[in-house]
Motif scaffolding. Structure first.
Motif, PDB file in Angstrom:
ATOM      1  N   SER A  23     -31.646-107.691 101.469  1.00 13.43           N
ATOM      2  CA  SER A  23     -31.493-106.534 102.352  1.00 13.43           C
ATOM      3  C   SER A  23     -30.220-106.633 103.200  1.00 13.43           C
ATOM      4  O   SER A  23     -29.943-107.676 103.808  1.00 13.43           O
ATOM      5  N   LEU A 107     -40.175-105.862 105.478  1.00 16.27           N
ATOM      6  CA  LEU A 107     -39.201-104.802 105.194  1.00 16.27           C
ATOM      7  C   LEU A 107     -39.771-103.833 104.169  1.00 16.27           C
ATOM      8  O   LEU A 107     -40.251-104.244 103.099  1.00 16.27           O
ATOM      9  N   ALA A 131     -38.252-103.321 109.217  1.00 23.43           N
ATOM     10  CA  ALA A 131     -37.539-102.055 108.991  1.00 23.43           C
ATOM     11  C   ALA A 131     -38.391-101.167 108.102  1.00 23.43           C
ATOM     12  O   ALA A 131     -38.991-101.641 107.126  1.00 23.43           O
ATOM     13  N   ARG A 180     -35.617 -99.861 112.844  1.00 20.08           N
ATOM     14  CA  ARG A 180     -35.384-101.284 112.604  1.00 20.08           C
ATOM     15  C   ARG A 180     -35.561-102.040 113.908  1.00 20.08           C
ATOM     16  O   ARG A 180     -35.074-101.592 114.950  1.00 20.08           O
TER      17      ARG A 180
END
Ligand SMILES: C[S@@+](CC[C@H](N)C(=O)[O-])C[C@H]1O[C@@H](n2cnc3c(N)ncnc32)[C@H](O)[C@@H]1O
Length: 190
Positions: A23, A107, A131, A180
């Motif tokens: 990521s 994530l 996120a 985030r």
């Protein structure tokens, strides 16, 4: 989560490209993240982020529902010359593995009750990186569908027992609207 959902995720992982970078959000945090200790990647998929963390020196546990993802993560770890602990768990019903972890990452996976389970998993001062796209993402993308999206402004309300070090909600360079956060476990007052 039903057997059908597990199959759906297995199929998605089967069809996904194996060659993917970790990521960009995670990589942008390189200077802030620990490089020793234990890390947990919740719903970590095929292991791109977990392998990146392991290559930095962390002892990483990856949890995911999908057997296909876990097998892909094993292959990726072998190719990268690192080892990962891989656990097949349904995070909607199973407890996450016991901490303490110096870093917990989640994530692109949203199960709201899981966020409340994060602080007890963290070592004092440990970091949580999360996120997830918000509902505004639908303005540009049909997927993920609304049930997988955060409401705008919702993320701070889900972070009990954690102190936000940075929290943003914006369009990313990749054109997704994401919330985030990097948050730290609150120190216990003696
Ligand atoms: C959109 S992918 C994100 C994967 C990875 N975190 C990433 O950012 O590339 C969502 C992941 O959640 C996993 N997943 C879905 N439902 C789950 C559940 N109930 N328990 C554990 N993992 C689950 C899927 O197999 C998939 O790997």
């Amino acid at each position: 989560m039903s057997q059908e959902d597990r199959q759906r995720w297995n199929d998605k992982h089967q069809q996904a490209s194996a060659s993917r970078e970790a990521s960009s959000f995670l990589r942008s945090l390189a200077d802030q993240l620990p490089s020793t200790g234990r890390a947990l990647d919740l719903a970590g998929g095929a292991g791109h982020d977990a392998c990146w963390l392991a290559q930095r020196g962390l002892d990483v546990t990856l949890v995911d529902l999908s057997d296909v993802a876990l097998a892909q993560a094993e292959g990726l770890a072998r190719d990268a010359g690192v080892s990962l602990t891989r656990l097949r768990l349904d995070l909607e019903t199973d407890a996450p593995p016991p901490g303490p972890f110096d870093l917990v990452v989640c994530l692109n996976y949203l199960w709201r009750p899981l966020l409340a389970a994060v602080p007890p998993l963290l070592a004092p001062g440990g970091l949580f990186v999360f996120a997830q796209p918000t509902r505004r993402n639908l303005q540009r993308h049909p997927h993920p569908s609304a049930r997988f999206l955060l409401e705008e402004g919702e993320l701070p309300t889900l972070l009990q027992g954690l102190q936000s070090l940075s929290l943003t909600e914006d369009w990313t360079d990749a054109g997704r609207h994401e919330a985030r956060v990097v948050a730290q476990k609150l120190q216990q007052v003696p």
